[in-house]
Each structure stands twice: as C-alpha cells, then as structure tokens.
Design a protein around this motif. Structure first.
Motif, PDB file in Angstrom:
ATOM      1  N   GLY A 204       0.816  -1.204   0.000  1.00 19.96           N
ATOM      2  CA  GLY A 204       0.000   0.000   0.000  1.00 19.96           C
ATOM      3  C   GLY A 204       0.851   1.254   0.000  1.00 19.96           C
ATOM      4  N   ALA A 205       1.958   1.219   0.750  1.00 18.24           N
ATOM      5  CA  ALA A 205       2.867   2.376   0.772  1.00 18.24           C
ATOM      6  C   ALA A 205       3.484   2.602  -0.604  1.00 18.24           C
ATOM      7  N   PHE A 206       3.884   1.514  -1.253  1.00 19.43           N
ATOM      8  CA  PHE A 206       4.440   1.638  -2.604  1.00 19.43           C
ATOM      9  C   PHE A 206       3.404   2.232  -3.563  1.00 19.43           C
ATOM     10  N   ARG A 207       2.172   1.717  -3.493  1.00 18.16           N
ATOM     11  CA  ARG A 207       1.113   2.207  -4.395  1.00 18.16           C
ATOM     12  C   ARG A 207       0.839   3.688  -4.153  1.00 18.16           C
ATOM     13  N   SER A 208       0.795   4.062  -2.886  1.00 22.67           N
ATOM     14  CA  SER A 208       0.526   5.456  -2.549  1.00 22.67           C
ATOM     15  C   SER A 208       1.613   6.383  -3.073  1.00 22.67           C
ATOM     16  N   LEU A 209       2.859   5.971  -2.902  1.00 21.88           N
ATOM     17  CA  LEU A 209       3.967   6.806  -3.382  1.00 21.88           C
ATOM     18  C   LEU A 209       3.992   6.903  -4.903  1.00 21.88           C
ATOM     19  N   LEU A 210       3.761   5.773  -5.569  1.00 20.04           N
ATOM     20  CA  LEU A 210       3.793   5.774  -7.033  1.00 20.04           C
ATOM     21  C   LEU A 210       2.595   6.509  -7.625  1.00 20.04           C
ATOM     22  N   ALA A 211       1.526   6.654  -6.836  1.00 20.48           N
ATOM     23  CA  ALA A 211       0.366   7.417  -7.298  1.00 20.48           C
ATOM     24  C   ALA A 211       0.589   8.919  -7.161  1.00 20.48           C
ATOM     25  N   ASP A 212       1.614   9.289  -6.392  1.00 23.17           N
ATOM     26  CA  ASP A 212       1.960  10.703  -6.221  1.00 23.17           C
ATOM     27  C   ASP A 212       2.796  11.127  -7.427  1.00 23.17           C
ATOM     28  N   ARG A 213       2.226  11.936  -8.292  1.00 20.43           N
ATOM     29  CA  ARG A 213       2.911  12.323  -9.531  1.00 20.43           C
ATOM     30  C   ARG A 213       4.263  12.981  -9.258  1.00 20.43           C
ATOM     31  N   GLY A 214       4.323  13.808  -8.210  1.00 18.85           N
ATOM     32  CA  GLY A 214       5.576  14.487  -7.890  1.00 18.85           C
ATOM     33  C   GLY A 214       6.659  13.509  -7.483  1.00 18.85           C
ATOM     34  N   PHE A 215       6.313  12.564  -6.607  1.00 18.15           N
ATOM     35  CA  PHE A 215       7.295  11.568  -6.170  1.00 18.15           C
ATOM     36  C   PHE A 215       7.744  10.717  -7.358  1.00 18.15           C
ATOM     37  N   LEU A 216       6.791  10.258  -8.155  1.00 14.61           N
ATOM     38  CA  LEU A 216       7.122   9.403  -9.299  1.00 14.61           C
ATOM     39  C   LEU A 216       8.060  10.123 -10.264  1.00 14.61           C
ATOM     40  N   LEU A 217       7.788  11.392 -10.521  1.00 10.57           N
ATOM     41  CA  LEU A 217       8.622  12.168 -11.438  1.00 10.57           C
ATOM     42  C   LEU A 217      10.049  12.297 -10.897  1.00 10.57           C
ATOM     43  N   LEU A 218      10.164  12.593  -9.601  1.00 11.34           N
ATOM     44  CA  LEU A 218      11.494  12.732  -8.998  1.00 11.34           C
ATOM     45  C   LEU A 218      12.229  11.395  -8.954  1.00 11.34           C
ATOM     46  N   MET A 219      11.501  10.302  -8.718  1.00 13.48           N
ATOM     47  CA  MET A 219      12.111   8.976  -8.721  1.00 13.48           C
ATOM     48  C   MET A 219      12.675   8.646 -10.107  1.00 13.48           C
ATOM     49  N   LEU A 220      11.920   8.990 -11.143  1.00 13.32           N
ATOM     50  CA  LEU A 220      12.382   8.727 -12.509  1.00 13.32           C
ATOM     51  C   LEU A 220      13.609   9.574 -12.845  1.00 13.32           C
ATOM     52  N   ALA A 381      19.687  11.985 -20.186  1.00 14.77           N
ATOM     53  CA  ALA A 381      19.828  13.378 -19.755  1.00 14.77           C
ATOM     54  C   ALA A 381      18.654  14.226 -20.239  1.00 14.77           C
ATOM     55  N   ALA A 382      18.204  13.985 -21.473  1.00 12.76           N
ATOM     56  CA  ALA A 382      17.080  14.758 -22.006  1.00 12.76           C
ATOM     57  C   ALA A 382      15.802  14.488 -21.206  1.00 12.76           C
ATOM     58  N   LEU A 383      15.561  13.213 -20.884  1.00 14.52           N
ATOM     59  CA  LEU A 383      14.380  12.867 -20.091  1.00 14.52           C
ATOM     60  C   LEU A 383      14.491  13.409 -18.662  1.00 14.52           C
ATOM     61  N   ALA A 384      15.704  13.342 -18.089  1.00 18.71           N
ATOM     62  CA  ALA A 384      15.904  13.879 -16.744  1.00 18.71           C
ATOM     63  C   ALA A 384      15.699  15.393 -16.738  1.00 18.71           C
ATOM     64  N   TRP A 385      16.163  16.071 -17.786  1.00 16.56           N
ATOM     65  CA  TRP A 385      15.985  17.527 -17.886  1.00 16.56           C
ATOM     66  C   TRP A 385      14.505  17.881 -17.969  1.00 16.56           C
ATOM     67  N   ALA A 386      13.753  17.142 -18.782  1.00 13.31           N
ATOM     68  CA  ALA A 386      12.314  17.388 -18.884  1.00 13.31           C
ATOM     69  C   ALA A 386      11.622  17.125 -17.543  1.00 13.31           C
ATOM     70  N   GLY A 387      12.040  16.070 -16.853  1.00 13.71           N
ATOM     71  CA  GLY A 387      11.469  15.781 -15.542  1.00 13.71           C
ATOM     72  C   GLY A 387      11.804  16.857 -14.528  1.00 13.71           C
ATOM     73  N   ALA A 388      13.036  17.349 -14.560  1.00 16.44           N
ATOM     74  CA  ALA A 388      13.436  18.413 -13.633  1.00 16.44           C
ATOM     75  C   ALA A 388      12.648  19.693 -13.904  1.00 16.44           C
ATOM     76  N   LEU A 389      12.365  19.944 -15.159  1.00 15.44           N
ATOM     77  CA  LEU A 389      11.600  21.126 -15.541  1.00 15.44           C
ATOM     78  C   LEU A 389      10.172  21.055 -14.996  1.00 15.44           C
ATOM     79  N   LEU A 390       9.628  19.832 -14.957  1.00 17.12           N
ATOM     80  CA  LEU A 390       8.248  19.623 -14.505  1.00 17.12           C
ATOM     81  C   LEU A 390       8.153  19.307 -13.012  1.00 17.12           C
ATOM     82  N   ALA A 391       9.296  19.178 -12.338  1.00 20.23           N
ATOM     83  CA  ALA A 391       9.292  18.772 -10.925  1.00 20.23           C
ATOM     84  C   ALA A 391       8.486  19.770 -10.088  1.00 20.23           C
ATOM     85  N   PRO A 392       7.715  19.258  -9.141  1.00 21.19           N
ATOM     86  CA  PRO A 392       6.892  20.155  -8.312  1.00 21.19           C
ATOM     87  C   PRO A 392       7.748  21.078  -7.453  1.00 21.19           C
ATOM     88  N   ARG A 393       7.366  22.345  -7.403  1.00 26.84           N
ATOM     89  CA  ARG A 393       8.054  23.314  -6.555  1.00 26.84           C
ATOM     90  C   ARG A 393       7.562  23.143  -5.129  1.00 26.84           C
TER      91      ARG A 393
END
Length: 394
Positions: A204-220, A381-393
């Motif tokens: 359940g903890a894994f599902r909850s974290l992966l459902a959090d768009r901000g956490f998932l983006l930062l993990m990626l 690097a390109a995908l990480a840059w796009a993810g960093a750009l979209l990362a939640p403030r």
C-alpha cells in the motif's frame, strides 16, 4: 515522550559510511577477478556473476528492508541486516567454490542494502528543508569517495596478499559498520509514526507513493541520472583506452577526476542549500547532464572526440549527476513523509533498474564505438531535464 535524536555531524558521518557499502563491496575486489577465477577454477563469466548477484541483492534488499523499517523502526532493521552482512562477509573469505561465493554475494547484497536505504531514511527523519538537502548531499559526497578509494586500496592489498586478503579487509569493514550502527545510530522513527505491519501495508505504501505524480517524477529523474552515469562508467574503459588510446595511468587519473566532480558538486550543493531552491539546483544539474550528452554525441559524430574533450564531458556529466541525484532524492523523500523507508527503497530500486539497463545496452555494440554510450547518456539526460523542468516546486 522520548526526545527526538539530533542529526549531529558524528551521526551523519556514520550514516555516510554505512551508505557507502556498495562502492566498498564492489570496487575493492574488482582487481581480484582473475585470481578468483584461477583459484576457484571458475570461468570469467561465473566470476562476473558475483558482481551481478550483489547488485541484484542490493536492489531487492532495498525493496524489502525499506518498508520493513517503516513498520518496526529503523534501528532494529539496520542492526539485524548489518549483522547478516558481516557474517556473510566473513564467510566469503573461506569460500570453497564459485557457487558458494555467488550465493554469499547475494546474501551480502540483500543485507547490505540496509546501509543505503535505512541511512538515507534516518537522515531525512532527523532533518527537513535545507538541512535535509545538506545531509543527503554530504552522504552522497562520501559515497562518491568509494570509487576513488576502493580500487587503489584493493590493488594495494592484492600486492601484499591474495584475493582472500582483500575479502578479509572487506569483512573487517563490514564488522566496523555493524559496530558503529549498534553503538551510534539511534532510533529515528517514533512508535506513533510507524506503519502497521504486513505485506499489504508495504504494498500500500508503494502504491501510494507511485500514485503521487511528484514523487514518481522525482524517482524517474533520480534513476535516469544514475543510468546515464552507469552507461558512462561501463563504457569508459573501452572508449578511453581502446578507442582514444589512453594509457592505464592516464585513464585512472581521468576516471578519478570525474569521480571528484561528483564530490565537488555535492559539496557545492550542501553549501547552497537554503539559499538556492533545490528544484533550481536539480534543473542546473540536469542541464549539465544534457550538455555533456549533446557534446559526447556531436564530438563522436564529427570525429572530434579526443582525450581532453572526453575527460571534460565526463567531468560535466558526473558533476551534473551529483546535483540531480542529491536534490531529487531529498525532494522525493520530503514528499514521502509517512513512509520514508518505502520511498528510499523505491529510489534505490529505480536507480539499480536504470543502471542494469544501461550497461548491457551500451556493451551490445562492442568496444570500438562510443555512439551507444553517447546516445544513451543523451537520452537519459534529455528525459531527466524534462522531468526536472516539470518537478513540483516545494
């Protein structure tokens, strides 16, 4: 109510040492591969499996031990796992066959994963905001020392003894980790903050974290940065020595310089924490990675890749990676306040997944082209840059 422990410089140093279990357990014995193969009558591919087994154990162990530490507390998981790690490390010195060696390496990885996943969770348990970023950066800096210190230490031991002597020193390090954890590491997760026990709770903890768009983006972003760095590390001996003709000493110095870039980046990140937003440092790091990927690709395609430009690209890549991984992990764990062990486990699993993908892809084209490495670094690097750009403030 028990007073909250303080993240003192001494405790942070101990946590950093425990988190460096990976580099110590892998890089110190790499120079011993040929001796292991000869003495145990094993094929080189079987000896390579000892490294694969350890990495597999490290990835799996984080997924198991992280959620467990959310349920029963950080300290019992850490001390028990490091006890198993020390026992496996001692037994490994007396390995009678390659099969036993491989099995012990798997156990070593599964248990040693606690040093990574629990240490990171404790550091964030006991800090927040800029202090958490500084703590994660300093831990990452110490871990970055592993690739610099472990190979020469392992090589020096090998000149005085054999591969079992190297493993004996590793066993001593494992025992030291256990003793330090047992004496100096406090419980950082109060009983009232722990999650209910059981597999369902962990999932359940894994599902909850992966459902959090901000956490998932930062993990990626975290995993992509590690994947880019691992593709460089796995290909660098062939690109540097086979293609560019770097002598072994020059290659070693160049590799050490790139590792130093990660240490410098984390020192800078720790110094700027609280003055420059973590999301901005994340984007700066991703931009440096993207610059390195573009330069690698363009230089190879135009035939302009030389030893100096290769070293400069590697320095830029690893420095950028250091900024990305420290800030992505601190930001992600801040979002996983109720399940930091599980959050740390997911970060580690994503890291090892991307690292395991990059190395075989880069190696599939052989040792006479740098293009696969350059393109993989560029893509990550390109995908990480796009993810960093979209990362939640935050």
């Amino acid at each position: 109510m028990t007073p909250r422990p303080r993240l003192s410089p001494g405790l942070l140093a101990v946590l950093s040492f425990l988190a460096a279990v990976g580099p110590f357990a892998t890089d110190m014995y790499l120079a011993s591969f040929t001796e292991v193969a000869r003495d145990l009558g094993a094929a080189p591919s079987s000896v390579q499996l000892t490294l694969t087994a350890f990495l597999l154990g490290m990835g799996t162990g984080q997924l198991l031990l992280g959620p467990l530490s959310d349920q029963v507390g950080r300290r019992p998981v850490l001390v028990l796992a490091l006890s198993v790690f020390a026992a496996a490390s001692i037994a490994m010195v007396f390995s009678p066959s390659i099969e036993v060696f491989i099995a012990l390496r798997l156990v070593q990885g599964l248990s040693g994963a606690a040093g990574v996943v629990v240490s990171r969770a404790i550091a964030v348990d006991l800090s927040e905001g800029a202090a958490a970023i500084r703590a994660i950066s300093l831990i990452a800096m110490f871990v970055g020392l592993g690739p610099l210190l472990a190979p020469p230490v392992g090589g020096a031991i090998l000149t005085l003894g054999d591969w079992r002597a190297v493993l004996a020193v590793l066993a001593g390090i494992a025992v030291a980790m256990l003793v330090l954890a047992a004496i100096f590491v406090p419980e950082s997760l109060p009983r009232e903050a722990r999650r209910a026990s059981g597999i369902a709770t962990a999932l359940g903890a894994f599902r909850s974290l992966l459902a959090d768009r901000g956490f998932l983006l930062l993990m990626l972003v975290f995993g992509l940065a590690f994947g880019a760095m691992m593709s460089y590390i796995s290909a660098s001996p062939f690109v540097g020595q086979t293609i560019l003709g770097m002598p072994p000493l020059v290659y070693s110095l160049a590799f050490g310089l790139s590792a130093a870039a990660m240490i410098l980046a984390n020192l800078l990140n720790a110094r700027l924490a609280g003055r420059v937003p973590a999301t901005r440092m994340l984007l700066i790091g991703a931009s440096l990675m993207l610059l390195a990927g573009l330069a690698f690709t363009i230089l190879w395609l135009t035939g302009a890749l030389t030893i100096p430009t290769f070293v400069a690209c590697a320095f830029t890549l690893t420095g950028g990676t250091g900024l990305v991984m420290s800030n992505a992990s601190a930001l992600a764990l801040a979002r996983a306040a109720s399940a930091r062990g599980s959050g740390s486990a997911l970060l580690g699993a994503g890291q090892f997944a991307m690292g395991s993908i990059g190395s075989p892809i880069v190696g599939a084209w052989g040792e006479h082209t740098a293009l696969p490495m350059a393109l993989f670094v560029l893509g990550c690097a390109a995908l990480a840059w796009a993810g960093a750009l979209l990362a939640p403030r935050q």
